[in-house]
Design a protein around this motif. Structure first.
Motif, PDB file in Angstrom:
ATOM      1  N   VAL A   1     -12.526   5.316  -3.763  1.00  0.00           N
ATOM      2  CA  VAL A   1     -13.274   5.873  -2.626  1.00  0.00           C
ATOM      3  C   VAL A   1     -14.508   6.581  -3.180  1.00  0.00           C
TER       4      VAL A   1
ATOM      5  N   LEU B   1       0.831  -1.203   0.000  1.00  0.00           N
ATOM      6  CA  LEU B   1       0.000   0.000   0.000  1.00  0.00           C
ATOM      7  C   LEU B   1       0.871   1.262   0.000  1.00  0.00           C
ATOM      8  N   GLU B   2       2.081   1.140   0.559  1.00  0.00           N
ATOM      9  CA  GLU B   2       2.972   2.302   0.544  1.00  0.00           C
ATOM     10  C   GLU B   2       3.365   2.683  -0.875  1.00  0.00           C
TER      11      GLU B   2
ATOM     12  N   LEU C   1      -6.315   5.209  -4.564  1.00  0.00           N
ATOM     13  CA  LEU C   1      -7.221   4.221  -3.975  1.00  0.00           C
ATOM     14  C   LEU C   1      -8.671   4.632  -4.246  1.00  0.00           C
TER      15      LEU C   1
ATOM     16  N   PHE D   1       1.392   2.683  -3.563  1.00  0.00           N
ATOM     17  CA  PHE D   1       0.346   3.480  -4.207  1.00  0.00           C
ATOM     18  C   PHE D   1       0.267   4.857  -3.559  1.00  0.00           C
ATOM     19  N   PRO D   2       0.231   5.877  -4.362  1.00  0.00           N
ATOM     20  CA  PRO D   2      -0.010   7.208  -3.776  1.00  0.00           C
ATOM     21  C   PRO D   2      -1.439   7.277  -3.252  1.00  0.00           C
ATOM     22  N   PRO D   3      -1.708   8.074  -2.253  1.00  0.00           N
ATOM     23  CA  PRO D   3      -3.031   8.061  -1.585  1.00  0.00           C
ATOM     24  C   PRO D   3      -4.184   8.344  -2.528  1.00  0.00           C
ATOM     25  N   TRP D   4      -3.934   9.157  -3.569  1.00  0.00           N
ATOM     26  CA  TRP D   4      -5.070   9.542  -4.419  1.00  0.00           C
ATOM     27  C   TRP D   4      -5.434   8.434  -5.420  1.00  0.00           C
TER      28      TRP D   4
END
Lengths: 124, 289
Positions: free
Chosen positions: A63, A53-54, A61, A56-59
């Motif tokens: 949601v 998961l580290e 995922l 992938f950049p947060p944006w």
């Protein structure tokens, strides 16, 4: 992507090695031929989920963007309602509605009660 | 894959499963009519018929096998005497399964498993009642309710005898399905079967006629106090019908009745004064009591 993985590998090798059991490291060392064996055995650590998961950049995922409106939610559940039963027929003995190919519960109840009453008071 | 495998597992180990089925068969032989889930009934029926076949054979090895299977030794003589004589002419098919809706707790499909020709034979009783209903319906159409109450339904036994011989697709006094059922339930019963069926049919006719009459007496006192303008409407109350229920001689289907207010072909203006109960068959037949 591969280079990034290699970089990540070298950066977190110590932490990966700490996660691996010691027996794993020694096994890979035994498989490798003597002339290729390096003084420091190198193993590929299977990246665990938190470390993946580290990457992938947060944006990136998935949601939900907005709260689903009442109208849209209601439209989605338009065909989730209870369906009417079509297989209703009249009992040919008492005229009350019943499920097709099933016995009439009203008639069965009457017959049952009659039978029990007859057994309770034995006929003289 | 389970292609062609005729056995169910019932989420039980083999010993548990076998014991459960043995229990069901023992109960069936004891009570001759049991209520259980549909798959269990189907498997138990299969085993029960094999036990009855052993009873029909009647020799010592068959007796030993039956004793080993049934969980109550006192029931084994019943299989070898009563049931063997009952089914001596019948080539197989000693059990019958009636579907009975769904169980409220877990929505499991329920079924009634019974031995054919037992004293509480469900199909026999329902056929007798259907014969009574149909004959009553025809009489009411011809004579009206008061006439039927006065005269009753004569010669039910003659009707039964005639319909027994008649071909299934001929036009007679009973529906095709009722006639077929009549012939099936009377096939291995003989003379006393006709007498029993006639008696049950006549009892049912009496019950059907008694209900509105009894209620009419109760409501007669109240009717005087009601508004004279809507006098015609109060007669519907005499029958106390539930939603979807019809009367002997009624012609509307269950779905048609259930539609009620939303359904088509409303009668004339008097409907607006009538008691608006969804699904009730307000046939004019039974209003002249």
């Amino acid at each position: 992507m591969a280079t990034a993985l290699a970089l990540h590998q070298s950066r977190t090798w110590l932490s990966a090695a700490a996660r691996l059991p010691l027996s794993r490291i020694s096994l890979t060392a035994a498989l490798v031929p003597a002339f290729l064996a390096s003084p420091k055995p190198f193993t590929w650590a299977i990246p665990s989920l938190p470390s993946l998961l580290e990457l992938f950049p947060p944006w990136l995922l998935a949601v939900p963007k907005k709260k689903t409106s009442h109208s849209r939610k209601a439209m989605r559940s338009a065909n989730k309602g209870l369906k009417d039963k079509q297989n209703l027929v009249h009992c040919q003995a008492c005229g009350s509605p019943k499920l097709a190919h099933n016995i009439c519960p009203k008639c069965y109840r009457e017959l049952n009660m009659e039978w029990k009453a007859r057994n309770r008071t034995p006929e003289l | 894959m389970k292609h062609g495998i005729a056995f169910r597992k019932f989420s039980r180990t083999s010993s548990h499963r076998m014991l459960m089925l043995r229990n069901l068969v023992t109960s069936l032989i004891q009570h001759e009519q049991i209520k259980t889930t549909l798959p269990k009934a189907r498997d138990a029926a299969r085993l029960a018929e094999k036990i009855i076949t052993l009873g029909k054979k009647g020799d010592i090895p068959a007796f030993r096998k039956a004793t080993g299977f049934l969980l109550d030794r006192s029931l084994v003589p019943k299989v070898f005497t009563d049931l063997a004589t009952r089914y001596s002419e019948r080539p197989g098919g000693y059990t019958r399964i009636h579907k009975f809706g769904n169980r409220p707790g877990d929505n499991a499909p329920h079924a009634i498993l019974e031995l054919v020709d037992n004293p509480r034979d469900l199909r026999f009783a329902m056929t007798a009642r259907a014969v009574g209903w149909e004959l009553l319906g025809r009489k009411v159409e011809q004579q009206g309710v008061k006439g039927v109450v006065a005269s009753g339904i004569p010669e039910v036994d003659e009707v039964v005898e005639r319909e027994r011989e008649r071909a299934v697709d001929e036009r007679g006094q009973l529906r095709t399905v009722t006639r077929k059922n009549l012939q099936k339930v009377l096939r291995y019963r003989g003379g006393e079967g006709v007498a029993e069926l006639t008696k049950q049919a006549e009892d049912h006719v009496d019950t059907l006629l008694a209900r509105p009459l009894a209620l009419k007496e109760i409501i007669a006192a109240k009717q005087e106090q009601k508004d004279k303008r809507v006098k015609g409407a109060t007669t519907f109350e005499n029958l106390r019908l539930t939603a979807g229920q019809t009367v002997p001689g009624g012609l509307r289907s269950t779905l048609h009745l259930a539609q009620g207010e939303l359904g088509k072909d409303r009668p004339g203006r008097w409907y607006f004064f009538g008691r608006k109960k969804l699904g009730v068959d307000n046939s004019p037949l039974w209003n002249q009591l």
